[in-house]
Design an enzyme around this catalytic site. Structure first.
Site, short mmCIF file in Angstrom:
data_model
loop_
_atom_site.label_atom_id
_atom_site.label_comp_id
_atom_site.label_asym_id
_atom_site.label_seq_id
_atom_site.Cartn_x
_atom_site.Cartn_y
_atom_site.Cartn_z
CB SER A 318 84.13 -30.41 -81.64
OG SER A 318 83.20 -30.34 -82.50
CE LYS A 324 88.05 -26.12 -81.96
NZ LYS A 324 86.98 -26.32 -79.65
#
Length: 479
Positions: A318, A324
């Site tokens: 991300s 992430k």
């Protein structure tokens, strides 16, 4: 830039002096600026075309139709093309009108002009070696082009099958590695019954392996060719012995068991083998995409999802959420599969739109088939190397989900009957208590019976059990 002037039936055109292609290729370049992808993007196709020109020259020479010096020069030029020395001269767009005529003429002109140089002449001096009269002797685009597609597909299938086999091996290895990892199986995204993670991976290995046989079946269909058919299958402008002779030469050159079609008229108009091949690739893509869907689901989380397996991290996931990591490799393979499925529709429509004695839409069939094969080949190699071999199991998470699930009550149906087992499952879901605790509390089974029934490894395969003959009054133990 220096030019030479060449002439065809439509008039004159300037051709770059350095170019081995000629006037008809120039016209194709003017007419078909479509994808920006030249036919040289698929070098195996160029090699297949050169093999055909080589086989035709040999057949024509031995039948006394071609002078030895011209044949030798053509053969020498074909060898150079097969070696990739003239690959940049194949400039026609992969999508073009004319049923592949532009592709065939691109090859004819390159071979003719290189042959002229080998004979000591300048490019364009076609009186000594002509693209149509000599290089294309006893041929038509309508037998050369489809035959070249078949040979190219056969060669590409060999590479694709190798990649499929490697993927099968990687999945099977994970099946063995995870053979002792108990987890919940799921149907309709709901808890089903226990299985092992190894069984899940082994099943994926089998489903990919099945399609290796299907692809190989299509490979056999492609071995039947229509060389000698010329324009529509009647063999016009050939001598009686040519068709069988050129097929024999081509089989020897390629090392493939190619055979002449028993009906050249049918073979010239029919594209059924390409439809079947494309359909098998769609099947491969559908099943491969399903596997990637499962990988993404099983690795979802890591805390708010299933989290049963870990995919190897390949890049930050991300631009806004730190830490992430996304399942980027399966996502990529999914998209390749979507493209392959769409390509199959294009092949189907193109095949259906063929009219009378020829299907003029073979260029788009070729482009979509070749793209599908190349993309699936690369995608499967990447999936294997950058995802499958690095997958690890979250063993405790898998075990925890089994313990928490009411799905294990299915194992108890032979002991308790369906209705009583269903009541236990319902109460487990409502109260959050485990099936194990509820069965013992209600004295439906002894602890020894229950532990035997719920033995993790015994739940993952068939076994003999003493079945309940009929439902028992609530709370009454079996013995």
């Amino acid at each position: 830039m220096n030019y030479r002037v060449e002439k065809d039936s439509l008039g004159e055109r300037k051709v770059p002096e350095h170019a081995y292609y000629g006037v008809q290729t120039v016209r194709a370049m003017e007419n078909f600026q479509v994808t920006g992808i030249p036919i040289s993007h698929y070098p195996l196709h160029i090699e297949a075309l050169a093999c055909i020109k080589q086989a035709a020259a040999l057949a024509n020479l031995e039948l006394g139709l071609l002078d030895a010096d011209i044949a030798d020069a053509i053969l020498g030029a074909c060898r150079e093309v097969r070696e990739g020395k003239l690959n940049d001269q194949f400039v026609v767009d992969v999508i073009q009108g004319g049923a592949g005529t532009s592709v065939n003429m691109n090859m004819n002109e390159v071979v003719a002009n290189r042959a002229l140089e080998l004979m000591g002449h300048a490019k364009g001096e076609y009186g000594f070696c002509h693209p149509n009269n000599h290089v294309n002797l006893s041929q038509s685009t309508n037998d050369v082009y489809p035959t070249s597609l078949r040979i190219t597909a056969i060669w590409k299938i060999r590479e694709l099958v190798s990649a499929m086999g490697d993927l099968v091996d990687a999945l099977a290895c994970k099946g063995e590695e995870f053979a002792d990892v108990l987890k919940m199986g799921r149907t309709q995204l709901q808890d089903a019954v226990p299985m092992t993670l190894g069984q899940e991976f082994a099943a994926w290995a089998v489903t990919v392996g099945e399609d290796i046989d299907r692809v190989q079946d299509c490979r056999k269909l492609l071995m039947e060719i229509n060389m000698g058919a010329t324009a529509i299958g009647t063999g016009i402008n050939t001598v009686p012995a040519y068709a069988a002779f050129v097929c024999e030469k081509l089989a020897h050159i390629t090392g493939l068991p190619l055979t002449k079609s028993p009906n050249l008229v049918e073979a010239t108009s029919d594209t059924g083998a390409f439809v079947q091949l494309s359909g098998v690739f769609k099947r491969v893509a559908v099943k491969l995409s399903k596997i990637c869907n499962d990988l993404r689901l099983l690795s979802s989380g890591p805390y708010a999802g299933l989290g049963e397996i870990n995919l190897p991290p390949r890049q930050p996931g991300s631009s806004i959420m730190p830490g992430k990591v996304n399942p980027v490799i399966p996502e990529m393979v999914n998209q390749v599969c979507f493209q392959a499925i769409g390509n199959d529709l294009t092949v189907t429509i193109a095949a259906e739109h063929g009219q009378l004695e020829l299907n003029v839409f073979e260029p788009i069939i070729a482009f979509n088939l070749f793209q599908t094969m190349d993309m699936l080949l690369r995608a499967m190699r990447i999936l294997k190397d950058r995802c499958i071999v690095g997958i690890t199991a979250n063993r405790e998470r898998c075990a925890q989900l089994v313990r928490m699930s009411a799905g294990i009550v299915t194992v108890l149906v032979p002991y308790l009957g369906y209705d009583e087992a269903s009541a236990i499952a319902k109460e487990s879901v409502a109260t959050g208590r485990t099936v194990y605790d509820l069965v013992l509390e209600k004295k439906l089974m002894t602890i020894e019976e229950l532990e035997d029934a719920l033995d993790p490894m015994k739940m993952t395969h068939p076994r003999m059990v003493q079945r309940s003959a009929c439902p028992r009054p609530e709370g009454k133990p079996r013995r």
